[in-house]
Design a protein around this motif. Structure first.
Motif, PDB file in Angstrom:
ATOM      1  N   UNK A  23      35.100 -12.389 -19.991  1.00 44.78           N
ATOM      2  CA  UNK A  23      34.585 -11.333 -20.574  1.00 44.78           C
ATOM      3  C   UNK A  23      33.229 -11.055 -19.455  1.00 44.78           C
ATOM      4  N   UNK A  24      33.219  -9.934 -18.896  1.00 47.63           N
ATOM      5  CA  UNK A  24      32.166 -10.135 -17.897  1.00 47.63           C
ATOM      6  C   UNK A  24      31.560  -8.452 -17.965  1.00 47.63           C
ATOM      7  N   UNK A  25      30.137  -8.384 -17.705  1.00 48.83           N
ATOM      8  CA  UNK A  25      29.545  -6.786 -17.820  1.00 48.83           C
ATOM      9  C   UNK A  25      29.399  -6.505 -16.363  1.00 48.83           C
ATOM     10  N   UNK A  26      30.149  -7.482 -15.134  1.00 48.77           N
ATOM     11  CA  UNK A  26      30.203  -6.970 -14.002  1.00 48.77           C
ATOM     12  C   UNK A  26      31.655  -5.923 -13.612  1.00 48.77           C
TER      13      UNK A  26
ATOM     14  N   UNK B 132      37.221  -4.929 -12.252  1.00 44.31           N
ATOM     15  CA  UNK B 132      38.217  -4.035 -11.555  1.00 44.31           C
ATOM     16  C   UNK B 132      38.768  -4.713 -10.587  1.00 44.31           C
ATOM     17  N   UNK B 133      38.132  -5.447  -9.655  1.00 42.04           N
ATOM     18  CA  UNK B 133      38.724  -5.807  -8.478  1.00 42.04           C
ATOM     19  C   UNK B 133      39.502  -7.258  -8.840  1.00 42.04           C
ATOM     20  N   UNK B 134      39.235  -8.190  -9.930  1.00 38.67           N
ATOM     21  CA  UNK B 134      40.190  -8.813 -10.453  1.00 38.67           C
ATOM     22  C   UNK B 134      41.250  -8.597 -10.939  1.00 38.67           C
TER      23      UNK B 134
ATOM     24  N   UNK C 293      31.233 -13.896  -9.804  1.00 36.11           N
ATOM     25  CA  UNK C 293      32.445 -14.240  -9.128  1.00 36.11           C
ATOM     26  C   UNK C 293      32.323 -15.888  -9.040  1.00 36.11           C
ATOM     27  N   UNK C 294      31.153 -16.396  -8.627  1.00 37.46           N
ATOM     28  CA  UNK C 294      31.117 -18.132  -8.600  1.00 37.46           C
ATOM     29  C   UNK C 294      31.174 -18.624 -10.049  1.00 37.46           C
ATOM     30  N   UNK C 295      30.446 -17.804 -11.076  1.00 39.25           N
ATOM     31  CA  UNK C 295      30.702 -18.432 -12.396  1.00 39.25           C
ATOM     32  C   UNK C 295      31.999 -18.490 -12.958  1.00 39.25           C
ATOM     33  N   UNK C 296      32.693 -17.337 -12.686  1.00 45.99           N
ATOM     34  CA  UNK C 296      34.178 -17.066 -13.144  1.00 45.99           C
ATOM     35  C   UNK C 296      34.971 -18.320 -12.425  1.00 45.99           C
ATOM     36  N   UNK C 297      34.805 -18.457 -11.057  1.00 46.55           N
ATOM     37  CA  UNK C 297      35.457 -19.452 -10.541  1.00 46.55           C
ATOM     38  C   UNK C 297      35.414 -20.930 -11.243  1.00 46.55           C
TER      39      UNK C 297
ATOM     40  N   UNK D  90      33.177  -5.768 -20.355  1.00 45.53           N
ATOM     41  CA  UNK D  90      32.108  -5.561 -21.783  1.00 45.53           C
ATOM     42  C   UNK D  90      30.705  -4.981 -21.314  1.00 45.53           C
ATOM     43  N   UNK D  91      30.389  -4.197 -22.189  1.00 40.50           N
ATOM     44  CA  UNK D  91      28.957  -3.597 -21.977  1.00 40.50           C
ATOM     45  C   UNK D  91      27.917  -4.770 -21.744  1.00 40.50           C
ATOM     46  N   UNK D  92      26.823  -4.718 -21.194  1.00 40.63           N
ATOM     47  CA  UNK D  92      25.952  -5.399 -20.983  1.00 40.63           C
ATOM     48  C   UNK D  92      25.306  -5.741 -22.362  1.00 40.63           C
ATOM     49  N   UNK D  93      25.057  -4.824 -23.179  1.00 36.88           N
ATOM     50  CA  UNK D  93      24.556  -4.827 -24.482  1.00 36.88           C
ATOM     51  C   UNK D  93      25.302  -5.945 -25.448  1.00 36.88           C
ATOM     52  N   UNK D  94      26.731  -5.843 -25.118  1.00 40.06           N
ATOM     53  CA  UNK D  94      27.499  -6.814 -25.751  1.00 40.06           C
ATOM     54  C   UNK D  94      27.616  -8.178 -25.272  1.00 40.06           C
ATOM     55  N   UNK D  95      27.064  -8.136 -24.119  1.00 37.71           N
ATOM     56  CA  UNK D  95      27.119  -9.723 -23.150  1.00 37.71           C
ATOM     57  C   UNK D  95      25.676 -10.159 -23.335  1.00 37.71           C
ATOM     58  N   UNK D  96      25.028  -9.720 -24.269  1.00 38.64           N
ATOM     59  CA  UNK D  96      23.531 -10.698 -24.379  1.00 38.64           C
ATOM     60  C   UNK D  96      23.579 -11.985 -24.527  1.00 38.64           C
ATOM     61  N   UNK D  97      24.412 -12.643 -25.378  1.00 39.37           N
ATOM     62  CA  UNK D  97      24.522 -14.087 -25.454  1.00 39.37           C
ATOM     63  C   UNK D  97      24.848 -14.827 -24.460  1.00 39.37           C
ATOM     64  N   UNK D  98      25.699 -14.310 -23.498  1.00 40.64           N
ATOM     65  CA  UNK D  98      26.117 -15.005 -22.289  1.00 40.64           C
ATOM     66  C   UNK D  98      25.036 -14.667 -21.117  1.00 40.64           C
TER      67      UNK D  98
END
Length: 101
Positions: free
Chosen positions: A25-28, A33-35, A4-8, A66-74
């Motif tokens: 995009x986030x794997x959290x 869902x909250x946002x 959440x801090x990174x998104x802000x 996005x799935x964690x596997x798709x978020x590997x670069x980030x």
């Protein structure tokens, strides 16, 4: 909370650079869902309030799971940045390269 801090931070940096259309995009899953549903999580209520305040400053903004596997670069960038104590420029560079204006 870290996500959440990174998104802000990414949202603030995007606004400072004049980007008004943003796709994050986030794997959290719970955070996305909250946002998207504007739900409240008591433990990070003030942080979510700040994020939702920033949302109104964008022409278009979306939060996508996005799935964690798709978020590997980030994930790799964030881990490397944390090790170097300079995460913000790395995270912003990643978001800038993935912005859709």
């Amino acid at each position: 909370m870290t996500e959440a801090l990174a998104i802000k931070s990414a949202m603030s940096q995007a606004l400072e650079r004049g980007f008004l259309n943003l796709q994050l995009k986030s794997d959290a899953h719970n955070l996305v869902r909250t946002l998207t549903a504007q739900e409240k999580i008591k433990e990070i209520y003030s942080l979510l309030f700040n994020i939702n305040s920033l949302v109104s400053l964008f022409t278009s903004i979306s939060f996508l799971f996005i799935l964690r596997a798709e978020n590997h670069e980030a994930d790799t960038l964030a881990k490397n940045a944390a090790q170097e104590y300079s995460s913000l420029p790395v995270i912003i560079a990643y978001f800038q390269s993935n912005l859709r204006c």
